[in-house]
Scaffold this motif. Structure first.
Motif, PDB file in Angstrom:
ATOM      1  N   THR A 125       0.818  -1.216   0.000  1.00 50.52           N
ATOM      2  CA  THR A 125       0.000   0.000   0.000  1.00 50.52           C
ATOM      3  C   THR A 125       0.851   1.265   0.000  1.00 50.52           C
ATOM      4  OG1 THR A 125      -0.210   0.051   2.438  1.00 50.52           O
ATOM      5  CG2 THR A 125      -1.890  -1.170   1.213  1.00 50.52           C
ATOM      6  N   LEU A 126       2.164   1.136   0.228  1.00 47.29           N
ATOM      7  CA  LEU A 126       3.040   2.308   0.122  1.00 47.29           C
ATOM      8  C   LEU A 126       2.973   2.915  -1.275  1.00 47.29           C
ATOM      9  CD1 LEU A 126       6.236   1.197   2.106  1.00 47.29           C
ATOM     10  CD2 LEU A 126       4.622   3.006   2.740  1.00 47.29           C
ATOM     11  N   PHE A 127       2.653   2.079  -2.262  1.00 53.49           N
ATOM     12  CA  PHE A 127       2.523   2.588  -3.622  1.00 53.49           C
ATOM     13  C   PHE A 127       1.397   3.613  -3.729  1.00 53.49           C
ATOM     14  CE2 PHE A 127       5.524  -0.522  -4.674  1.00 53.49           C
ATOM     15  CZ  PHE A 127       5.884  -0.443  -6.015  1.00 53.49           C
ATOM     16  N   ILE A 128       0.415   3.528  -2.814  1.00 53.99           N
ATOM     17  CA  ILE A 128      -0.720   4.452  -2.868  1.00 53.99           C
ATOM     18  C   ILE A 128      -0.269   5.889  -2.618  1.00 53.99           C
ATOM     19  CG2 ILE A 128      -2.983   4.990  -1.851  1.00 53.99           C
ATOM     20  CD1 ILE A 128      -3.359   2.046  -1.279  1.00 53.99           C
ATOM     21  N   LEU A 129       0.917   6.069  -2.037  1.00 52.33           N
ATOM     22  CA  LEU A 129       1.445   7.421  -1.841  1.00 52.33           C
ATOM     23  C   LEU A 129       1.587   8.159  -3.176  1.00 52.33           C
ATOM     24  CD1 LEU A 129       4.263   6.704   0.784  1.00 52.33           C
ATOM     25  CD2 LEU A 129       2.018   7.717   1.238  1.00 52.33           C
ATOM     26  N   ILE A 130       1.777   7.394  -4.260  1.00 54.26           N
ATOM     27  CA  ILE A 130       1.923   8.001  -5.588  1.00 54.26           C
ATOM     28  C   ILE A 130       0.608   8.590  -6.077  1.00 54.26           C
ATOM     29  CG2 ILE A 130       2.502   7.523  -8.014  1.00 54.26           C
ATOM     30  CD1 ILE A 130       4.157   5.110  -6.962  1.00 54.26           C
ATOM     31  N   ALA A 131      -0.507   7.962  -5.709  1.00 60.15           N
ATOM     32  CA  ALA A 131      -1.791   8.249  -6.349  1.00 60.15           C
ATOM     33  C   ALA A 131      -2.329   9.668  -6.124  1.00 60.15           C
ATOM     34  CB  ALA A 131      -2.826   7.208  -5.920  1.00 60.15           C
ATOM     35  N   PRO A 132      -2.384  10.191  -4.886  1.00 59.44           N
ATOM     36  CA  PRO A 132      -3.008  11.518  -4.716  1.00 59.44           C
ATOM     37  C   PRO A 132      -2.388  12.627  -5.565  1.00 59.44           C
ATOM     38  CG  PRO A 132      -2.805  10.428  -2.595  1.00 59.44           C
ATOM     39  CD  PRO A 132      -2.037   9.599  -3.583  1.00 59.44           C
ATOM     40  N   PRO A 133      -1.050  12.811  -5.569  1.00 57.99           N
ATOM     41  CA  PRO A 133      -0.512  13.888  -6.417  1.00 57.99           C
ATOM     42  C   PRO A 133      -0.652  13.595  -7.903  1.00 57.99           C
ATOM     43  CG  PRO A 133       1.275  12.649  -5.393  1.00 57.99           C
ATOM     44  CD  PRO A 133       0.004  12.185  -4.747  1.00 57.99           C
ATOM     45  N   ALA A 134      -0.497  12.326  -8.306  1.00 56.46           N
ATOM     46  CA  ALA A 134      -0.602  11.987  -9.729  1.00 56.46           C
ATOM     47  C   ALA A 134      -2.023  12.199 -10.238  1.00 56.46           C
ATOM     48  CB  ALA A 134      -0.162  10.540  -9.964  1.00 56.46           C
ATOM     49  N   VAL A 135      -2.998  11.703  -9.493  1.00 57.87           N
ATOM     50  CA  VAL A 135      -4.409  11.879  -9.878  1.00 57.87           C
ATOM     51  C   VAL A 135      -4.808  13.337  -9.734  1.00 57.87           C
ATOM     52  CG1 VAL A 135      -6.796  11.223  -9.357  1.00 57.87           C
ATOM     53  CG2 VAL A 135      -4.980   9.502  -9.258  1.00 57.87           C
ATOM     54  N   GLY A 136      -4.299  13.993  -8.672  1.00 56.05           N
ATOM     55  CA  GLY A 136      -4.604  15.405  -8.470  1.00 56.05           C
ATOM     56  C   GLY A 136      -4.142  16.259  -9.636  1.00 56.05           C
ATOM     57  N   PHE A 137      -2.960  15.951 -10.184  1.00 55.67           N
ATOM     58  CA  PHE A 137      -2.450  16.684 -11.348  1.00 55.67           C
ATOM     59  C   PHE A 137      -3.388  16.524 -12.545  1.00 55.67           C
ATOM     60  CE2 PHE A 137      -0.093  16.080 -15.375  1.00 55.67           C
ATOM     61  CZ  PHE A 137       0.237  17.404 -15.625  1.00 55.67           C
ATOM     62  N   ILE A 138      -3.826  15.296 -12.795  1.00 58.75           N
ATOM     63  CA  ILE A 138      -4.730  15.040 -13.930  1.00 58.75           C
ATOM     64  C   ILE A 138      -6.039  15.797 -13.738  1.00 58.75           C
ATOM     65  CG2 ILE A 138      -5.985  13.270 -15.214  1.00 58.75           C
ATOM     66  CD1 ILE A 138      -3.788  11.280 -14.248  1.00 58.75           C
ATOM     67  N   ALA A 139      -6.590  15.729 -12.516  1.00 57.39           N
ATOM     68  CA  ALA A 139      -7.868  16.396 -12.230  1.00 57.39           C
ATOM     69  C   ALA A 139      -7.738  17.915 -12.381  1.00 57.39           C
ATOM     70  CB  ALA A 139      -8.333  16.040 -10.814  1.00 57.39           C
ATOM     71  N   TYR A 140      -6.640  18.461 -11.880  1.00 60.50           N
ATOM     72  CA  TYR A 140      -6.422  19.912 -11.956  1.00 60.50           C
ATOM     73  C   TYR A 140      -6.359  20.368 -13.414  1.00 60.50           C
ATOM     74  CZ  TYR A 140      -4.368  24.475 -10.826  1.00 60.50           C
ATOM     75  OH  TYR A 140      -4.133  25.825 -10.707  1.00 60.50           O
ATOM     76  N   PHE A 141      -5.609  19.621 -14.230  1.00 58.54           N
ATOM     77  CA  PHE A 141      -5.513  19.991 -15.646  1.00 58.54           C
ATOM     78  C   PHE A 141      -6.853  19.805 -16.349  1.00 58.54           C
ATOM     79  CE2 PHE A 141      -4.706  19.209 -20.137  1.00 58.54           C
ATOM     80  CZ  PHE A 141      -3.922  20.305 -20.459  1.00 58.54           C
ATOM     81  N   LYS A 142      -7.585  18.770 -15.968  1.00 60.43           N
ATOM     82  CA  LYS A 142      -8.884  18.514 -16.598  1.00 60.43           C
ATOM     83  C   LYS A 142      -9.836  19.675 -16.344  1.00 60.43           C
ATOM     84  CE  LYS A 142     -11.451  15.331 -18.740  1.00 60.43           C
ATOM     85  NZ  LYS A 142     -11.065  14.679 -20.007  1.00 60.43           N
ATOM     86  N   MET A 143      -9.786  20.240 -15.150  1.00 65.14           N
ATOM     87  CA  MET A 143     -10.704  21.326 -14.807  1.00 65.14           C
ATOM     88  C   MET A 143     -10.257  22.669 -15.391  1.00 65.14           C
ATOM     89  SD  MET A 143     -11.931  20.607 -10.859  1.00 65.14           S
ATOM     90  CE  MET A 143     -10.263  20.600 -10.208  1.00 65.14           C
ATOM     91  N   PHE A 144      -8.950  22.973 -15.347  1.00 66.61           N
ATOM     92  CA  PHE A 144      -8.480  24.320 -15.673  1.00 66.61           C
ATOM     93  C   PHE A 144      -7.642  24.392 -16.947  1.00 66.61           C
ATOM     94  CE2 PHE A 144      -8.835  24.080 -10.967  1.00 66.61           C
ATOM     95  CZ  PHE A 144      -9.935  24.912 -10.832  1.00 66.61           C
ATOM     96  N   GLU A 145      -7.227  23.245 -17.466  1.00 66.58           N
ATOM     97  CA  GLU A 145      -6.453  23.165 -18.711  1.00 66.58           C
ATOM     98  C   GLU A 145      -5.238  24.094 -18.695  1.00 66.58           C
ATOM     99  OE1 GLU A 145      -9.140  23.760 -21.959  1.00 66.58           O
ATOM    100  OE2 GLU A 145      -9.937  21.721 -21.811  1.00 66.58           O
ATOM    101  N   VAL A 146      -4.517  24.066 -17.585  1.00 66.28           N
ATOM    102  CA  VAL A 146      -3.319  24.882 -17.444  1.00 66.28           C
ATOM    103  C   VAL A 146      -2.306  24.114 -16.601  1.00 66.28           C
ATOM    104  CG1 VAL A 146      -4.197  26.051 -15.381  1.00 66.28           C
ATOM    105  CG2 VAL A 146      -2.437  27.146 -16.771  1.00 66.28           C
ATOM    106  N   VAL A 147      -1.032  24.244 -16.960  1.00 63.68           N
ATOM    107  CA  VAL A 147       0.034  23.658 -16.145  1.00 63.68           C
ATOM    108  C   VAL A 147       0.764  24.813 -15.474  1.00 63.68           C
ATOM    109  CG1 VAL A 147       2.135  22.262 -16.142  1.00 63.68           C
ATOM    110  CG2 VAL A 147       0.265  21.676 -17.682  1.00 63.68           C
TER     111      VAL A 147
END
Length: 320
Positions: free
Chosen positions: A203-225
């Motif tokens: 489950t230590l791998f789950i540490l990767i998920a919040p920032p990785a998914v958060g980045f995708i969600a942020y770009f999906k909503m605002f279309e900006v990096v």
């Protein structure tokens, strides 16, 4: 006697089995995006789309059957300090299926997204209320606690076009806030207290998920990096490199169903890398994308093989 044995195995069918759908969904989306951005054959993602849906329906059917026959067993899981977090894997599976179908079959995507988002809203509220109302032992804390949180970050990815963006920003805000809070708690436990049980090491791998998914969600909503998006992406990359650096901690672990925790976060990072490559088209991001796709594929093939072997040995769905 044989019927009794089968019934007992149904009684111990764990809610963690839905993490299989999370892993398969992550790989499916990975190959869908690889077809879109890296010219991979689209047939791979399409076949996996149907296969993942079939696995979800099968696991859902079995778990509902368990719920009707063994209500107490389900109630015990729902009040268990660790297993309660895996109920969010049900709604996350639905949200990920909505993402899988979003581009080609918007109606099917909506069928998965609306109940998935509503269920995840409820499970987030229930789980956090559970943490507040019942004293939690620090030894019970582990990265699986992120599962109900990560689901909030998935809602905006599939929800664009279905609801007002303000609703999606709500889920995103909740996910980011509790990711920071829980990470502090879990890091404190890992560094200063007893080591996690071996079965929860993946489950230590789950540490990767919040920032990785958060980045995708942020770009999906605002279309900006912007700076915040880059921070999320690079934190996802950092945790990916961290678990790679700690590879010796994982290579000799006995198989548990929690091995599926390997797959979803790695797939999320692969998708993040491809998205960033699509935006910036740098050589490093291109190489990273191919490495992450290969890593995700190899890991899931290993986990599928081990799952089949241990099902054949009847070492899954047994009383702990």
């Amino acid at each position: 006697m044989e019927d009794k044995f089968k019934i007992n195995r149904l009684e111990f069918f764990p809610v963690m089995m839905f993490s299989i759908v999370m892993g398969l969904s992550g790989l499916t989306i990975t190959y869908q995006k690889a077809a879109l951005w890296l010219s991979f054959p689209s047939i791979i993602g399409e076949l996996m789309m149907y296969g993942t849906t079939a696995v979800f329906l099968l696991i859902l059917f079995i778990y509902l059957k368990k719920a009707f026959k063994y209500r107490l067993a389900v109630a015990n899981e729902f009040s268990h300090p660790v297993r309660i977090n895996f109920f969010a894997a049900i709604s996350i599976s639905m949200l990920m299926l909505s993402i899988i179908y979003k581009e080609e079959y918007s109606f099917i995507s909506a069928i998965f997204w609306y109940p998935g988002a509503i269920l995840h809203f409820y499970l987030t509220m229930y789980t956090i209320s559970f943490w507040i109302n019942k004293n939690q032992q620090l030894d019970h804390s582990n990265p699986a606690w992120f599962i109900p949180i990560v689901g909030n970050l998935l809602v905006p990815i599939g929800g664009m076009g279905f609801v007002d963006i303000d609703v999606l920003i709500y889920f995103f805000s909740v996910g980011i806030f509790f990711w920071i809070i829980l990470f502090s708690v879990i890091l404190n436990r890992i560094i200063f207290h007893n080591q996690m049980a071996v079965k929860f090491m993946p489950t230590l791998f789950i540490l990767i998920a919040p920032p990785a998914v958060g980045f995708i969600a942020y770009f999906k909503m605002f279309e900006v990096v912007d700076t915040f998006a880059l921070v999320l992406f690079n934190l996802g990359l950092f945790f990916t490199l961290l678990v790679l650096f700690m590879y010796k901690n994982f290579i000799k672990i006995k198989f548990f169903i929690s091995w599926w925790a390997f797959v979803f976060p790695i797939a999320a990072m692969a998708i993040s890398a491809m998205l960033m490559y699509h935006i910036k088209a740098s050589l490093f991001l291109g190489i990273l994308s191919y490495v992450m796709i290969a890593s995700t594929t190899i890991i899931i093939l290993i986990v599928i093989y081990q799952t089949i072997v241990h099902i054949a040995k009847e070492e899954i769905c047994i009383e702990e």
